[in-house]
Design a protein around this motif. Structure first.
Motif, PDB file in Angstrom:
ATOM      1  N   LEU A 102     -14.187 -44.334 -28.714  1.00  0.00           N
ATOM      2  CA  LEU A 102     -13.895 -43.061 -28.686  1.00  0.00           C
ATOM      3  C   LEU A 102     -12.412 -42.656 -29.075  1.00  0.00           C
ATOM      4  O   LEU A 102     -11.405 -43.149 -28.472  1.00  0.00           O
ATOM      5  CB  LEU A 102     -13.800 -42.603 -27.024  1.00  0.00           C
ATOM      6  N   ALA A 103     -12.356 -41.717 -30.002  1.00  0.00           N
ATOM      7  CA  ALA A 103     -11.112 -41.223 -30.568  1.00  0.00           C
ATOM      8  C   ALA A 103     -11.213 -39.804 -30.856  1.00  0.00           C
ATOM      9  O   ALA A 103     -11.553 -39.234 -31.993  1.00  0.00           O
ATOM     10  CB  ALA A 103     -10.976 -41.971 -32.129  1.00  0.00           C
ATOM     11  N   PRO A 104     -10.941 -39.154 -29.700  1.00  0.00           N
ATOM     12  CA  PRO A 104     -10.830 -37.358 -29.957  1.00  0.00           C
ATOM     13  C   PRO A 104      -9.971 -36.986 -30.742  1.00  0.00           C
ATOM     14  O   PRO A 104      -8.729 -37.383 -30.997  1.00  0.00           O
ATOM     15  CB  PRO A 104     -10.527 -37.372 -28.407  1.00  0.00           C
ATOM     16  N   GLU A 105     -10.472 -35.882 -31.503  1.00  0.00           N
ATOM     17  CA  GLU A 105      -9.543 -35.370 -32.401  1.00  0.00           C
ATOM     18  C   GLU A 105      -8.558 -34.635 -31.655  1.00  0.00           C
ATOM     19  O   GLU A 105      -8.771 -33.870 -30.733  1.00  0.00           O
ATOM     20  CB  GLU A 105     -10.452 -34.294 -33.262  1.00  0.00           C
ATOM     21  N   GLY A 106      -7.410 -34.474 -32.069  1.00  0.00           N
ATOM     22  CA  GLY A 106      -6.024 -33.861 -31.425  1.00  0.00           C
ATOM     23  C   GLY A 106      -5.437 -34.568 -30.532  1.00  0.00           C
ATOM     24  O   GLY A 106      -4.206 -34.205 -30.088  1.00  0.00           O
ATOM     25  N   GLY A 146      -3.200 -50.409 -19.157  1.00  0.00           N
ATOM     26  CA  GLY A 146      -4.177 -49.870 -20.044  1.00  0.00           C
ATOM     27  C   GLY A 146      -3.825 -48.658 -20.774  1.00  0.00           C
ATOM     28  O   GLY A 146      -4.592 -48.439 -22.056  1.00  0.00           O
ATOM     29  N   ALA A 147      -3.059 -47.536 -20.500  1.00  0.00           N
ATOM     30  CA  ALA A 147      -2.703 -46.369 -21.151  1.00  0.00           C
ATOM     31  C   ALA A 147      -1.822 -47.128 -22.351  1.00  0.00           C
ATOM     32  O   ALA A 147      -2.028 -46.460 -23.566  1.00  0.00           O
ATOM     33  CB  ALA A 147      -1.620 -45.813 -20.361  1.00  0.00           C
ATOM     34  N   HIS A 148      -1.231 -48.060 -22.299  1.00  0.00           N
ATOM     35  CA  HIS A 148      -0.391 -48.818 -23.676  1.00  0.00           C
ATOM     36  C   HIS A 148      -1.499 -48.916 -24.524  1.00  0.00           C
ATOM     37  O   HIS A 148      -1.210 -48.918 -25.922  1.00  0.00           O
ATOM     38  CB  HIS A 148       0.625 -49.857 -23.167  1.00  0.00           C
ATOM     39  N   LEU A 149      -2.615 -49.866 -24.263  1.00  0.00           N
ATOM     40  CA  LEU A 149      -3.566 -50.204 -25.293  1.00  0.00           C
ATOM     41  C   LEU A 149      -4.186 -49.009 -25.865  1.00  0.00           C
ATOM     42  O   LEU A 149      -4.524 -49.134 -27.240  1.00  0.00           O
ATOM     43  CB  LEU A 149      -4.722 -51.172 -24.466  1.00  0.00           C
ATOM     44  N   SER A 150      -4.598 -48.020 -25.076  1.00  0.00           N
ATOM     45  CA  SER A 150      -5.273 -46.727 -25.567  1.00  0.00           C
ATOM     46  C   SER A 150      -4.339 -45.591 -26.359  1.00  0.00           C
ATOM     47  O   SER A 150      -4.969 -45.265 -27.340  1.00  0.00           O
ATOM     48  CB  SER A 150      -6.181 -46.175 -24.444  1.00  0.00           C
ATOM     49  N   VAL A 151      -3.228 -45.404 -25.899  1.00  0.00           N
ATOM     50  CA  VAL A 151      -2.577 -44.403 -26.477  1.00  0.00           C
ATOM     51  C   VAL A 151      -1.167 -44.805 -26.875  1.00  0.00           C
ATOM     52  O   VAL A 151      -0.240 -43.941 -27.302  1.00  0.00           O
ATOM     53  CB  VAL A 151      -2.303 -42.991 -25.542  1.00  0.00           C
ATOM     54  N   GLY A 152      -0.986 -46.177 -26.704  1.00  0.00           N
ATOM     55  CA  GLY A 152       0.467 -46.598 -26.992  1.00  0.00           C
ATOM     56  C   GLY A 152       0.751 -46.842 -28.408  1.00  0.00           C
ATOM     57  O   GLY A 152       1.875 -46.258 -29.189  1.00  0.00           O
ATOM     58  N   ASP A 153      -0.330 -47.197 -29.108  1.00  0.00           N
ATOM     59  CA  ASP A 153      -0.116 -47.459 -30.598  1.00  0.00           C
ATOM     60  C   ASP A 153      -1.375 -46.502 -31.626  1.00  0.00           C
ATOM     61  O   ASP A 153      -0.856 -45.881 -32.280  1.00  0.00           O
ATOM     62  CB  ASP A 153      -0.402 -48.885 -30.969  1.00  0.00           C
ATOM     63  N   LEU A 154      -2.534 -46.384 -30.962  1.00  0.00           N
ATOM     64  CA  LEU A 154      -3.451 -45.793 -31.934  1.00  0.00           C
ATOM     65  C   LEU A 154      -4.158 -44.890 -30.507  1.00  0.00           C
ATOM     66  O   LEU A 154      -4.787 -45.551 -29.696  1.00  0.00           O
ATOM     67  CB  LEU A 154      -4.598 -46.523 -32.421  1.00  0.00           C
ATOM     68  N   PRO A 155      -4.252 -43.790 -30.664  1.00  0.00           N
ATOM     69  CA  PRO A 155      -4.972 -42.832 -29.569  1.00  0.00           C
ATOM     70  C   PRO A 155      -6.526 -43.104 -29.770  1.00  0.00           C
ATOM     71  O   PRO A 155      -7.342 -42.070 -30.000  1.00  0.00           O
ATOM     72  CB  PRO A 155      -4.407 -41.371 -29.881  1.00  0.00           C
ATOM     73  N   LEU A 156      -6.908 -44.063 -29.167  1.00  0.00           N
ATOM     74  CA  LEU A 156      -8.388 -44.295 -29.042  1.00  0.00           C
ATOM     75  C   LEU A 156      -8.795 -45.334 -28.020  1.00  0.00           C
ATOM     76  O   LEU A 156      -7.933 -46.123 -27.460  1.00  0.00           O
ATOM     77  CB  LEU A 156      -9.044 -44.933 -30.369  1.00  0.00           C
ATOM     78  N   PHE A 157     -10.110 -45.339 -27.632  1.00  0.00           N
ATOM     79  CA  PHE A 157     -10.440 -46.317 -26.478  1.00  0.00           C
ATOM     80  C   PHE A 157     -11.752 -46.908 -27.074  1.00  0.00           C
ATOM     81  O   PHE A 157     -12.673 -46.274 -27.765  1.00  0.00           O
ATOM     82  CB  PHE A 157     -10.856 -45.681 -25.091  1.00  0.00           C
ATOM     83  N   ARG A 158     -11.816 -48.256 -27.004  1.00  0.00           N
ATOM     84  CA  ARG A 158     -12.786 -49.022 -27.211  1.00  0.00           C
ATOM     85  C   ARG A 158     -13.518 -49.886 -26.336  1.00  0.00           C
ATOM     86  O   ARG A 158     -12.710 -50.401 -25.318  1.00  0.00           O
ATOM     87  CB  ARG A 158     -12.500 -49.968 -28.504  1.00  0.00           C
ATOM     88  N   GLU A 159     -14.616 -50.052 -26.262  1.00  0.00           N
ATOM     89  CA  GLU A 159     -15.250 -50.950 -25.182  1.00  0.00           C
ATOM     90  C   GLU A 159     -14.690 -52.283 -25.078  1.00  0.00           C
ATOM     91  O   GLU A 159     -14.666 -52.870 -25.944  1.00  0.00           O
ATOM     92  CB  GLU A 159     -16.872 -50.816 -25.409  1.00  0.00           C
ATOM     93  N   ARG A 160     -14.386 -52.677 -24.059  1.00  0.00           N
ATOM     94  CA  ARG A 160     -13.788 -54.078 -23.610  1.00  0.00           C
ATOM     95  C   ARG A 160     -12.678 -54.247 -24.273  1.00  0.00           C
ATOM     96  O   ARG A 160     -12.330 -55.411 -24.943  1.00  0.00           O
ATOM     97  CB  ARG A 160     -15.179 -55.140 -23.962  1.00  0.00           C
ATOM     98  N   MET A 161     -11.719 -53.204 -24.814  1.00  0.00           N
ATOM     99  CA  MET A 161     -10.685 -53.300 -25.569  1.00  0.00           C
ATOM    100  C   MET A 161      -9.512 -54.155 -24.736  1.00  0.00           C
ATOM    101  O   MET A 161      -8.628 -54.496 -25.478  1.00  0.00           O
ATOM    102  CB  MET A 161     -10.054 -51.856 -25.866  1.00  0.00           C
ATOM    103  N   THR A 162      -9.511 -54.500 -23.687  1.00  0.00           N
ATOM    104  CA  THR A 162      -8.628 -55.039 -22.868  1.00  0.00           C
ATOM    105  C   THR A 162      -8.850 -56.730 -23.411  1.00  0.00           C
ATOM    106  O   THR A 162      -7.994 -57.237 -23.250  1.00  0.00           O
ATOM    107  CB  THR A 162      -8.751 -55.163 -21.268  1.00  0.00           C
ATOM    108  N   ASN A 163     -10.184 -56.993 -23.679  1.00  0.00           N
ATOM    109  CA  ASN A 163     -10.290 -58.530 -24.124  1.00  0.00           C
ATOM    110  C   ASN A 163      -9.639 -59.504 -23.429  1.00  0.00           C
ATOM    111  O   ASN A 163      -8.905 -60.607 -23.760  1.00  0.00           O
ATOM    112  CB  ASN A 163      -9.582 -58.388 -25.706  1.00  0.00           C
ATOM    113  N   ASP A 164     -10.022 -59.504 -22.038  1.00  0.00           N
ATOM    114  CA  ASP A 164      -9.777 -60.516 -21.073  1.00  0.00           C
ATOM    115  C   ASP A 164      -8.110 -60.761 -20.877  1.00  0.00           C
ATOM    116  O   ASP A 164      -7.618 -61.679 -20.415  1.00  0.00           O
ATOM    117  CB  ASP A 164     -10.183 -62.064 -21.470  1.00  0.00           C
ATOM    118  N   ARG A 165      -7.343 -59.727 -21.460  1.00  0.00           N
ATOM    119  CA  ARG A 165      -5.850 -59.650 -21.000  1.00  0.00           C
ATOM    120  C   ARG A 165      -5.739 -59.982 -19.475  1.00  0.00           C
ATOM    121  O   ARG A 165      -4.687 -60.586 -18.977  1.00  0.00           O
ATOM    122  CB  ARG A 165      -5.208 -58.702 -21.464  1.00  0.00           C
TER     123      ARG A 165
END
Length: 299
Positions: free
Chosen positions: A116-120, A208-227
């Motif tokens: 999910l990478a919403p425009e804007g 979690g916010a750092h993972l999704s909007v810290g570098d690239l503004p997007l969310f991927r399923e299972r993006m935490t990857n067991d962190r």
């Protein structure tokens, strides 16, 4: 290999691990194993993107991600403290709920799957440190990161002060070490456990916010990857001490950054082994802990 860019990536990758490591450390100090760290972090990542996009502010998305993490921490506390659910089962259930729930909501709200990478929606602005930013090497490594990277560094001494210099921190440690004695002294055991889990959930939301909007503004399923599980291993590796926990998280971040760069180079090692490298380091660390404990028993 550019060592400067490697160290820069290490700090960026380690930031969510440090935040979640501090969350796991708080839970450990009240005598609870927080298996739900992964789910809280994933929910925070999703909340940061959704709320940041819908409200038109990435910062509001980050704040609400922290609130979602804290709410899940309270829910987990309700299950394991008040309702006396099995700690491991409740934690895994929350992780499964977060994994399936975020994928389901992404589908019904945005008709998207996978990513999910919403425009804007913009990522958090990079922070430049005055004077240090112009330094030739240190500036490249330490300056220009997401604000949450610096928050993760700040949380290490703050967690240490909270646990070892404040009265409430002493109560939390007392509950973890001798709950019956703490209760006899008038300390609310359940209250301290609730507090630790809620604060931990808040930190997971920020991670979690750092993972999704810290570098690239997007969310991927299972993006935490067991962190979450890696951070929990770091807590045990460091015997629940804030500075050593942060150091263990930095070590994992270094090996993860290293494997990314090795995959871009021509090496005789297969990519599958390189991808396994950070997790292999965690297994080695846990084995070292076990051997050290047995060695001490022998003496």
């Amino acid at each position: 290999m550019d060592i400067v860019s490697l160290l820069d990536a290490t700090l960026r990758i380690s930031a969510p691990l440090i935040l979640v490591g501090m969350a796991g450390l708080l839970s450990y100090q009240v005598g609870l194993i927080n298996i739900a760290l992964e789910g809280m972090m994933l929910s925070g990542a999703f909340a940061a993107v959704v709320f940041g996009y819908e409200l038109g502010s990435t910062w509001l998305g980050v704040l609400l991600a922290a609130a979602v993490g804290a709410a899940l921490g309270a829910l987990f506390a309700l299950a394991v403290i008040t309702l006396r659910a099995n700690l491991i089962v409740a934690g895994l259930a929350l992780n499964f709920l977060a994994t399936g729930g975020t994928a389901y909501l992404m589908d019904i709200l945005y008709d998207q799957s996978g990513t999910l990478a919403p425009e804007g929606l913009s990522k958090l602005p990079a922070v430049t440190i005055p004077l240090l930013d112009d330094a030739p090497v240190l500036g490249e490594i330490l300056s220009g990161h997401s604000p949450l990277v610096y928050v993760s560094w700040l949380m290490v001494p703050l967690t240490s002060i909270f646990l070892y210099r404040m009265v409430v921190g002493g109560h939390i440690r007392a509950v973890g070490e001798h709950p019956e004695a703490a209760q006899t002294a008038g300390i609310s055991v359940k209250g301290m456990q609730y507090l630790a889990l809620i604060l931990g959930g808040l930190l997971c939301g920020l991670a979690g916010a750092h993972l999704s909007v810290g570098d690239l503004p997007l969310f991927r399923e299972r993006m935490t990857n067991d962190r979450g599980f890696i951070a929990l291993a770091a807590v045990y590796f460091a015997a629940a001490r804030p500075r050593l926990t942060a150091a263990a998280c930095l070590l994992f971040g270094f090996f993860e950054a290293l494997q990314f760069r090795l995959q871009l180079r021509d090496t005789v090692l297969p990519n599958e082994f390189l991808q396994m490298l950070p997790y292999l380091m965690v297994v080695v660390a846990l084995v070292v802990i076990s051997v050290r404990k047995e060695w001490r028993k022998g003496w």
